[in-house]
Design a protein around this motif. Structure first.
Motif, PDB file in Angstrom:
ATOM      1  N   GLN A  92     -25.908  47.298 -23.521  1.00  0.00           N
ATOM      2  CA  GLN A  92     -26.901  46.761 -22.591  1.00  0.00           C
ATOM      3  C   GLN A  92     -28.263  47.317 -22.964  1.00  0.00           C
ATOM      4  OE1 GLN A  92     -26.138  47.586 -18.442  1.00  0.00           O
ATOM      5  NE2 GLN A  92     -28.324  47.528 -17.961  1.00  0.00           N
ATOM      6  N   ASN A  94     -32.517  46.580 -16.355  1.00  0.00           N
ATOM      7  CA  ASN A  94     -31.331  47.203 -16.953  1.00  0.00           C
ATOM      8  C   ASN A  94     -30.356  47.708 -15.894  1.00  0.00           C
ATOM      9  OD1 ASN A  94     -32.092  46.815 -19.636  1.00  0.00           O
ATOM     10  ND2 ASN A  94     -33.278  48.701 -19.701  1.00  0.00           N
ATOM     11  N   LYS A 143     -26.167  44.018 -16.048  1.00  0.00           N
ATOM     12  CA  LYS A 143     -24.738  43.920 -16.327  1.00  0.00           C
ATOM     13  C   LYS A 143     -23.966  43.516 -15.076  1.00  0.00           C
ATOM     14  CE  LYS A 143     -22.944  46.477 -19.476  1.00  0.00           C
ATOM     15  NZ  LYS A 143     -22.396  47.603 -20.291  1.00  0.00           N
ATOM     16  N   LYS A 144     -24.352  44.085 -13.942  1.00  0.00           N
ATOM     17  CA  LYS A 144     -23.692  43.715 -12.692  1.00  0.00           C
ATOM     18  C   LYS A 144     -23.901  42.240 -12.388  1.00  0.00           C
ATOM     19  CE  LYS A 144     -25.723  44.475  -8.839  1.00  0.00           C
ATOM     20  NZ  LYS A 144     -26.393  45.120  -7.690  1.00  0.00           N
ATOM     21  N   THR A 200     -27.640  42.107 -27.584  1.00  0.00           N
ATOM     22  CA  THR A 200     -27.229  43.021 -26.525  1.00  0.00           C
ATOM     23  C   THR A 200     -27.225  42.272 -25.205  1.00  0.00           C
ATOM     24  OG1 THR A 200     -29.517  43.719 -26.121  1.00  0.00           O
ATOM     25  CG2 THR A 200     -28.239  45.009 -27.712  1.00  0.00           C
ATOM     26  N   VAL A 201     -26.773  42.934 -24.159  1.00  0.00           N
ATOM     27  CA  VAL A 201     -26.822  42.339 -22.824  1.00  0.00           C
ATOM     28  C   VAL A 201     -28.256  42.495 -22.314  1.00  0.00           C
ATOM     29  CG1 VAL A 201     -25.980  42.446 -20.458  1.00  0.00           C
ATOM     30  CG2 VAL A 201     -24.404  42.827 -22.350  1.00  0.00           C
ATOM     31  N   CYS A 238     -27.832  37.079 -20.955  1.00  0.00           N
ATOM     32  CA  CYS A 238     -27.193  36.863 -19.654  1.00  0.00           C
ATOM     33  C   CYS A 238     -27.299  35.397 -19.252  1.00  0.00           C
ATOM     34  CB  CYS A 238     -27.854  37.754 -18.605  1.00  0.00           C
ATOM     35  SG  CYS A 238     -27.180  37.565 -16.936  1.00  0.00           S
TER      36      CYS A 238
END
Length: 966
Positions: free
Chosen positions: A557, A730, A734-735, A786-787, A792
């Protein structure tokens, strides 16, 4: 338990059968109505598009990073809004880096001076100059001091060495002299040592230059404390700590926002800083970039790198817009592919205009989406640029499915009137495209609930666009299909509709072969469904999935706004050199105080400073409170009534002057001879240590916030850093990613369960979606992504794309009869070509993005490449093999189409080519799912009544058209 499960499954099947039957009947009547008045349908679609397009008058493009990448309810946004109202800053930073073998050489210093002169002489077309737009400060009196060679290894100037005239002169005299001081434009760099004096600099020897640099304690322009080492990189010293060489030097020019001009057309949003700026200042910053990057008079061995305050927003936005030409290339390639796939290789049965008109649905859907969303006040984000590519891929899929249903009409159905044929075609295709379009729409609708503004804007625009293209395909495209079929049956040229072929014209046999269909029916299905091949496919899928889980576990991430810059831009080069010579080991931040009693809270602020310094996350603290206490030794014990007067004296002293405008906001103006007015807000500054990972950055942000919130101070205490905008993203990215993917997958499962009426089929579709997402996530990790906010968005988009392939195959499998292997073979023969064509055309739509240097388009290409690769694999390889092994039972339902024709068929002797889908000879007519020829007489059966499981009676008459009764 088994009985309950069986009854539940039967109830679900019956309920879904009624729903699907209702949808099919509705689509039949809708298609029949469109085919009856196609011109009216076309006009309605065009008018609707034009009306929605009016909404573009309210079009708003959001470019401010804070409003795009940071959650609306984050603490950063709340503090940012508070700052704009209580602690707004008007300072803007413009920076440069000089690189040479030794930047302390006279030639380099003279080049710095030449650059300064170019900047100072820059004037815009509106007459804005450096003097008009620079940030001005009052220059303090300067007094010469002795050398400080022996202490020069320190990063900070010792406090006792700074001369302060406020301690030497009487206050009245000092203030009188201070008020008479001239204001100068604020800069920061090595030239402060030499006073920007060309004659003086040219007269110095190399030894004298080094002496001046090593001895400098104050700026010769502002009189502020000066630390030369903060402007140098890769410094070399002699044995005594004397600076003798440096490889790079930085220079900063400070511009200001003209608050009085922030009205009407004078106000613009700076996409780079997320703040408002007046138009004149921004135009000057753009012009100075043009002038300074001119290399005509620059010595060849000196490298110059530049960043203006407006550079980031200008370059990143222009970069994305410039790469939109890839959409045009993709459109042309897709058009050629669609023409080849939709028509046949002769003058009459080719469908170039129909292909082009079908693709115009994409443009109309984009216009409807942008217009409706703009009318509703939804901003347009930079990532929305990929929506046309998305709709291009999805719209083509629907078009292929409709044409496949048209091609698969039985020979008996091909004898019906055109309106009835269109109705049956849309009735059969309607459910298939509804399943995929509805799941796509719901997936993006779920994504619109995210906390990330850019993702929310993208999902709303995409959901509206998907609904629009769904409507246009079943209306606008079907209407043009009707007109094109009339043209075809009248033997008119496929491109020039006014050109009618001769009555003796007939299609050559070679033009009738559909290589794609023949491959899927005769070769691919037979090879794939061999027992050993099915086992190999299942094992291979499991191995790939296992490896992809490992890749997914290593997906990092990270988000860096620099990725939005083209690698060949001057700004990207600047950031590269900044990280090389001036690495971001310290991220500036501030703690703000408002509505507090400063006299009483001074000890608490001092303790807060100590706790910040003790934190493992903080590099240093620059607190005016510490300097104030050092200036007034009895500051903590003196009479509180003395504080306003002492604060004024401190802020007009040499040690306190740098904090006056930077760290204080008063209710009224501050005067040198008067007590300080009430303080609206004040701040102290600190900086973060370098944090290597996004997780540690988030921990550092939360750690400092906990320290500040634990200070137990009265009033408002807020901590803020510009880098928090990225760190807040950040913190949640991810959540948000897993939440959106999880909810979208659940929505896909529920939608397919209702429309497919099969638990096992729905589970298989969801399994294909999950496998595809995991494989794609692993692929982008191995591809260097990357995330971040862009990936996303792309992965949420992937749910909508990959579900199409599996859902079409599963739906078709449920409509076939026979054993599992036969149904799987028929499924591949029927839906395989349009699914492959749709997936491959989607790939063609964005393949040119591989040449883009934009992070947005590069990420989109990589994700969509993975979706097409793995989506087609799981839809056309893995799923048929799985269905042939454990596929659900056939629904075996007869689609009821009420009102289909009962009139006798046209005698073959009087029949013209207009009675068929094509101008094929009778011997070339074949069933869609079989290689065997179908005879019309064999298809005609006696009238019979049959009741299906949901109580709907169907009758098939002598003309082959089913009617309905109950």
């Amino acid at each position: 338990m088994l009985e309950v499960w069986r009854r539940g499954g039967k109830a679900l099947k019956n309920a879904s059968a009624r729903l699907v039957g209702t949808i099919e009947v509705a689509f039949y009547w809708y298609g029949r109505a469109i085919a009856t008045v196609p011109v009216l349908a076309i006009v309605v679609c065009l008018v609707l598009t034009a009306v929605c397009g009016i909404g573009l008058t309210q079009f708003q493009q959001e470019t401010r990073p804070v409003k795009l990448w940071t959650p609306d309810d984050s603490e950063f946004v709340r503090v940012q809004e508070w700052m704009e109202n209580n602690f707004a800053t008007d300072i803007r930073f413009n920076m440069a880096i000089y690189e040479a073998d030794n930047v302390l050489n006279k030639n380099v210093l003279l080049e710095m001076l030449r650059v300064h002169e170019v900047l100072a002489n820059t004037t815009t077309s509106a007459g804005t100059t450096w003097d008009n737009t620079c940030w001005r400060v009052q220059a303090l009196p300067i007094f010469p001091f002795g050398r400080r060679r022996e202490v020069n290894t320190s990063q900070e100037s010792p406090e006792h060495q700074l001369n302060d005239f406020s301690d030497i002169l009487p206050r009245e005299g000092y203030c009188e002299r201070f008020e008479s001081l001239r204001e100068v434009c604020l800069e920061g760099g090595l030239l402060d040592v030499f006073g920007y004096d060309r004659d003086f600099l040219a007269s110095l020897t190399q030894e004298q230059i080094l002496n001046e640099i090593n001895d400098a304690q104050t700026s010769t322009i502002t009189g502020f404390p000066f630390n030369v080492t903060r402007y140098l990189a890769q410094v070399k010293r002699d044995n005594e700590g004397y600076i003798v060489l440096a490889r790079a030097a930085s220079h900063t020019w400070f511009t200001r926002v003209n608050r009085s001009a922030l009205v009407g057309d004078g106000l613009v949003n700076d996409a780079g800083t997320g703040t408002q700026v007046d138009k004149e200042t921004k135009e000057w910053e753009k012009q100075v970039v043009v002038n300074l990057l001119n290399t005509t008079n620059r010595p060849p061995k000196i490298k110059f790198y530049l960043m203006s305050a407006s550079s980031y927003g200008t370059i990143s936005g222009k970069h994305i817009r410039d790469d939109l030409h890839h959409l045009g290339f993709g459109f042309v390639v897709v058009f050629v592919f669609v023409v080849v796939m939709l028509g046949r290789r002769n003058h009459v049965e080719a469908r170039p205009l129909l292909s082009l008109l079908g693709l115009t649905c994409v443009g109309m859907a984009v216009l409807i989406s942008y217009g409706l969303c703009s009318a509703c006040g939804i901003p347009y984000g930079p990532v929305n640029s990929i929506i046309p590519f998305l709709l291009l891929g999805l719209g083509i899929d629907d078009m292929f499915v409709i044409l496949e249903s048209w091609r698969c009409l039985t020979p008996t159905e091909q004898e019906w009137k055109l309106a009835d044929r269109i109705g049956v075609t849309l009735g059969r295709a309607g459910v298939a495209i509804t399943v995929t379009s509805l799941t796509d729409f719901l997936a993006f609708t779920v994504g619109s609930t995210t906390d990330l503004p850019a993702l929310r804007y993208f999902c709303i625009y995409s959901a509206v666009g998907i609904a629009s293209i769904y409507f246009l395909q079943v209306t606008y495209f079907v209407a043009w299909l009707t007109l094109d079929q009339r043209r075809l049956e009248d033997r008119r040229h496929g491109l020039l509709w006014c050109w009618k072929m001769s009555p003796t014209w007939s299609a050559r046999d070679c033009s009738q072969h559909d290589l794609c269909h023949e491959f899927f029916a005769r070769v691919y299905a037979k090879v794939l469904l061999q027992p050993c091949m099915r086992i190999t496919v299942l094992l291979l899928t499991g191995i790939v999935f296992g490896v992809s889980i490992w890749g997914l576990a290593n997906l990092k991430q990270e988000f860096d706004p620099i990725w939005f810059l083209p690698h060949d831009s001057y700004l990207h080069h600047y950031f590269e050199k900044q990280r090389e010579y001036f690495p971001s080991s310290e991220e500036p931040a501030s703690v703000y105080f408002a509505n507090i009693n400063l006299v009483e809270e001074l000890p608490k602020i001092q303790r807060l400073t100590e706790r910040l310094l003790a934190s493992k996350y903080v590099a240093k603290v620059d607190s005016w409170v510490d300097k104030y206490i050092a200036h007034w030794e009895d500051a903590l014990t003196a009479d509180p009534n003395l504080f306003p007067d002492r604060l004024t004296q401190f802020l007009f002293s040499a040690g306190g002057a740098p904090y006056r405008d930077r760290n204080f906001r008063f209710n009224t103006s501050l005067s040198c001879l008067e007590d300080a007015p009430p303080i609206r807000a004040t701040s102290i500054d600190f900086s973060y240590k370098l944090q290597p990972s996004s997780q540690e950055k988030v921990e550092a942000m939360e750690g400092v916030r906990n320290i500040v919130h634990g200070a137990n101070m009265s009033g408002e205490v807020r901590v803020w850093a510009r880098v928090y905008a990225t760190w807040e993203t950040n913190k949640v990215i991810k959540k948000e990613l897993f939440r959106n993917l999880g909810v979208a997958t659940v929505v896909v499962a529920m939608t397919t369960l209702v429309l497919l009426a099969s638990v096992s089929a729905s589970c298989m579709v969801v399994l294909c979606v999950v496998f595809t997402l995991v494989d794609v996530a692993a692929l982008i990790h191995w591809w260097g992504l990357t995330v971040d906010i862009v990936s996303c968005i792309d992965l949420v988009l992937a749910v909508g794309l990959c579900v199409d392939y599996a859902a079409h195959v599963a739906h078709t499998f449920l409509t076939k009869t026979g054993d599992r292997i036969q149904r799987a073979a028929d499924t591949l023969a029927t839906i395989g070509p349009p699914v492959f064509s749709g997936g491959f055309s989607t790939f063609l739509a964005f393949v040119f993005l591989a040449n883009s240097s934009s992070h947005v388009f590069q990420s989109f290409f990589k994700v969509c490449f993975g979706v097409c690769l793995y989506g087609l694999y799981h839809g056309l390889v893995f799923l048929p093999a799985l269905l042939a092994l454990i596929g659900p039972e056939s629904h075996n339902s007869v689609t009821p189409y009420p009102g289909t024709p009962r009139s006798p068929r046209t005698p073959r002797s009087l029949r013209t080519p207009s009675s068929s889908n094509s101008v094929l000879s009778p011997r070339e007519k074949k069933s869609c799912n079989s290689d065997e020829k179908v005879n019309d007489e064999e298809r005609t059966e006696a009238v019979s009544w049959e009741e299906d499981e949901v109580g709907v009676f169907t009758v098939e008459g002598q003309d082959g058209g089913p009617t309905q009764g109950s």
